[in-house]
Structures are given as structure tokens and as C-alpha cells.
Design a protein around this motif. Structure first.
Motif, PDB file in Angstrom:
ATOM      1  N   GLY A 201    -101.088 -30.291  41.687  1.00 53.74           N
ATOM      2  CA  GLY A 201    -101.380 -30.065  43.096  1.00 53.74           C
ATOM      3  C   GLY A 201    -100.115 -29.762  43.885  1.00 53.74           C
ATOM      4  N   GLN A 202    -100.047 -28.608  44.497  1.00 55.43           N
ATOM      5  CA  GLN A 202     -98.903 -28.156  45.280  1.00 55.43           C
ATOM      6  C   GLN A 202     -99.383 -27.015  46.161  1.00 55.43           C
ATOM      7  OE1 GLN A 202     -96.137 -25.954  42.413  1.00 55.43           O
ATOM      8  NE2 GLN A 202     -97.742 -26.768  41.072  1.00 55.43           N
ATOM      9  N   ARG A 203     -98.475 -26.405  46.911  1.00 51.71           N
ATOM     10  CA  ARG A 203     -98.886 -25.283  47.755  1.00 51.71           C
ATOM     11  C   ARG A 203     -99.522 -24.183  46.896  1.00 51.71           C
ATOM     12  NH1 ARG A 203     -94.317 -22.865  51.107  1.00 51.71           N
ATOM     13  NH2 ARG A 203     -92.985 -23.558  49.403  1.00 51.71           N
ATOM     14  N   PRO A 204    -100.713 -23.718  47.248  1.00 55.43           N
ATOM     15  CA  PRO A 204    -101.384 -22.710  46.426  1.00 55.43           C
ATOM     16  C   PRO A 204    -100.556 -21.460  46.196  1.00 55.43           C
ATOM     17  CG  PRO A 204    -102.942 -23.659  47.972  1.00 55.43           C
ATOM     18  CD  PRO A 204    -101.588 -24.196  48.349  1.00 55.43           C
ATOM     19  N   GLU A 205     -99.850 -21.000  47.225  1.00 57.75           N
ATOM     20  CA  GLU A 205     -99.066 -19.774  47.065  1.00 57.75           C
ATOM     21  C   GLU A 205     -97.918 -19.965  46.077  1.00 57.75           C
ATOM     22  OE1 GLU A 205     -97.882 -21.581  51.139  1.00 57.75           O
ATOM     23  OE2 GLU A 205     -99.656 -21.422  49.859  1.00 57.75           O
ATOM     24  N   THR A 206     -97.340 -21.146  46.047  1.00 59.96           N
ATOM     25  CA  THR A 206     -96.269 -21.428  45.087  1.00 59.96           C
ATOM     26  C   THR A 206     -96.828 -21.473  43.672  1.00 59.96           C
ATOM     27  OG1 THR A 206     -95.000 -22.687  46.721  1.00 59.96           O
ATOM     28  CG2 THR A 206     -94.497 -23.083  44.403  1.00 59.96           C
ATOM     29  N   ALA A 207     -97.929 -22.190  43.489  1.00 59.91           N
ATOM     30  CA  ALA A 207     -98.531 -22.296  42.165  1.00 59.91           C
ATOM     31  C   ALA A 207     -98.947 -20.925  41.641  1.00 59.91           C
ATOM     32  CB  ALA A 207     -99.743 -23.227  42.212  1.00 59.91           C
ATOM     33  N   ALA A 208     -99.536 -20.095  42.507  1.00 57.87           N
ATOM     34  CA  ALA A 208     -99.993 -18.776  42.081  1.00 57.87           C
ATOM     35  C   ALA A 208     -98.820 -17.891  41.664  1.00 57.87           C
ATOM     36  CB  ALA A 208    -100.789 -18.110  43.195  1.00 57.87           C
ATOM     37  N   GLU A 209     -97.739 -17.932  42.422  1.00 60.25           N
ATOM     38  CA  GLU A 209     -96.581 -17.085  42.097  1.00 60.25           C
ATOM     39  C   GLU A 209     -95.901 -17.553  40.816  1.00 60.25           C
ATOM     40  OE1 GLU A 209     -93.955 -14.030  42.146  1.00 60.25           O
ATOM     41  OE2 GLU A 209     -95.805 -14.282  43.313  1.00 60.25           O
TER      42      GLU A 209
END
Length: 286
Positions: free
Chosen positions: A140-148
């Protein structure tokens, strides 16, 4: 039993400082509980999994953020002592603190501060860290960070994701597009409707379930007797499961080792399960 050559596994997500308050009961609204003892240590799902992987002999790296404070230094030292290679962004915000209330049955309730733990962004990724990774484990973390990060992982790397308690409340659609293995608990499985190759559902004392192209495989829980603290049990499970799955792709064995690791975790106070293959095999022999 396990590979002789460590796999380069990168974990990404939260680095926390856990303050565990052992209470006589978890208070309900208008109620009051008694704090019986207090225990503090490093925590955070990504950090916990990385520690477990290192204890099991993997080349574990961690991407995350902490504050420029004593708690951040101690949380980072915990990682280094376990053999994890930490890539920690030092943020202006203080290290995130989680207050974990634990009752006599090992059940928990959590309170948290925002802090620094989501300050790590994809641009903070050190050059080369993902290039040779055999696996990327996202939490679990910022979605944009995980996606990148998932987009930057090598094409042949296994991407696993444990979105945690807030998984259904955050826009992780772009992450799920890259996920090979999704790890959830039973409650989370009921709130997430996503199509990924493999879903592993953690069932607590009842064991775990693997759902994939070959159907469904289940592994029963392990009787541990008295429960000290369930904090980090799911993270210990993830470390054990991934260690075997990445090597053997054998669902039953991976679930069994994961269950053993989770069982070891609930017997310990705090998130560190003190994993070893000797202890795991002993647990599996029960």
C-alpha cells in the motif's frame, strides 16, 4: 528446500515506526481499555516483507521514505541488521508512526499519522536498482508511485502486490494491469474485484488459498497455541510464499511455507517473525 542463489527482490512501500500498546481489551466508542505494556520497533508492510525475505536468504532491497529523526534512523537500522539493502528517501516530514492496540487474543486495531512514508516517488528510484530484479513486491502506497515502479520493472520480473487495508479506497487500476500475484486477506478479497493471473488469499488461522490458471489450491492453518501478536503475520506469510513461489511455482508448497511463516509471526511480539528455514520446517512438521 530452497534455492542456493539469492534472488534480487525489490520491495516498495511504507517504513513505519510501530508503537504497540498491549491492552486488556480493544475499546469500543465510549469505552476505556487498560494499557498493560508498551513495545516499540520498526514496521511497515514493505519493510516487514523485506526483512522476512532477507532472513530467508534473499537479496532484499527496500524503496521507501522516513524522516530525519531518531525513529527513522532506528527503522533503517532494523533493515540493515536484517540484511536488507535500504534505499530510503529522507523526507522533511517525520517518520510515520503507527499505534497498534493489541488485546490478549492478539487482535489488533490501528491508529496512524501521515508522516513521511508516502514521500518516496518513482523519481527517487536509484539507478539500476530494478534492472536486475527477479521480482518487485508492492505494498500500500501512492497509486501513481506503485504504477510507475511496476512499469519500470524488468519484463521478466514477477510483480506482486499487497494493497492492504486501504486497497479498495485507492485508485490502483493502473497497478493491477502489471500485477502477476495479488495478496489479500479474506475481507480485502471481498471488496476488490480485479482480474490478475494469481490471487493468494490469506485466511488467518484457517490457512490460505491460491487461485490461478490451474484452479484453486488450499492449505490449512497451523495450530500455534497461544497468540502473542498478529502484527506482521500477513507480511511474514508474504515473505515465505514469495520465496518459494519465485523459485518453484508450486502453489501448495508456497502456501505451506507462507502459513508457517505467519504462524511463527503470531508467536512473536511485534512484526519480526525471526524466520529461518529450520524453524519453518519444524512448524511444517507439526
Amino acid at each position: 528446500m530452497h534455492r542456493t542463489r539469492a534472488m534480487h527482490i525489490v520491495c516498495a512501500g511504507h517504513i513505519n515506526w510501530d508503537v504497540r500498546l498491549h491492552v486488556d481489551r480493544l475499546p469500543t466508542p465510549g469505552d476505556e481499555g487498560l494499557i498493560e505494556r508498551r513495545h516499540e520497533s520498526g514496521g511497515g508492510s514493505a519493510a516487514n516483507v523485506a526483512v522476512g525475505l532477507a532472513e530467508l536468504g534473499e537479496d532484499a532491497h527496500l524503496l521507501g521514505a522516513a524522516g530525519d529523526d531518531e525513529r527513522g534512523s532506528e527503522a533503517t537500522a532494523r533493515l540493515e541488521e536484517a540484511g536488507v539493502e535500504p534505499h530510503v528517501r529522507i523526507a522533511e516530514a517525520p517518520t510515520t508512526v503507527k499505534y497498534v492496540l493489541v488485546n490478549g487474543a492478539g487482535e489488533v486495531a490501528l491508529l496512524g499519522t501521515d508522516g513521511a512514508n508516502e514521500s518516496f516517488g518513482a523519481d527517487d528510484l536509484p539507478a539500476g536498482t530494478l534492472d536486475t530484479a527477479g521480482a518487485l513486491h508492492l505494498t500500500g502506497q501512492r497509486p501513481e508511485t506503485a504504477a510507475e515502479l511496476a512499469r519500470r520493472a524488468p519484463a521478466d520480473a514477477v510483480v506482486s502486490f499487497d494493497p492492504g487495508r486501504r486497497g479498495a479506497d485507492r485508485a490502483y487500476d493502473a497497478v493491477f494491469e502489471h500485477v502477476d500475484v495479488l495478496l489479500v486477506n479474506e475481507k480485502e478479497a471481498q471488496t476488490l474485484d480485479v482480474d490478475v493471473p494469481v490471487t493468494v488469499t490469506k485466511l488467518g488461522a484457517e490457512g490460505a488459498r491460491w487461485s490461478g490458471p490451474a484452479g484453486v489450491v488450499e492449505s490449512g492453518g497451523i495450530d500455534v497455541g497461544a497468540v502473542a501478536d498478529t502484527t506482521g503475520a500477513g507480511d511474514a506469510f508474504a515473505a515465505g510464499f514469495l520465496t518459494v513461489w519465485l523459485d518453484e511455482r508450486e502453489p501448495a508448497r508456497a502456501l505451506g511455507v507462507g502459513n508457517a511463516c505467519g504462524a511463527l509471526a503470531v508467536g512473536e511480539e511485534g512484526p519480526d517473525a525471526n524466520l529461518s528455514w529450520e524453524r519453518i520446517e519444524s512448524m511444517l512438521d507439526r
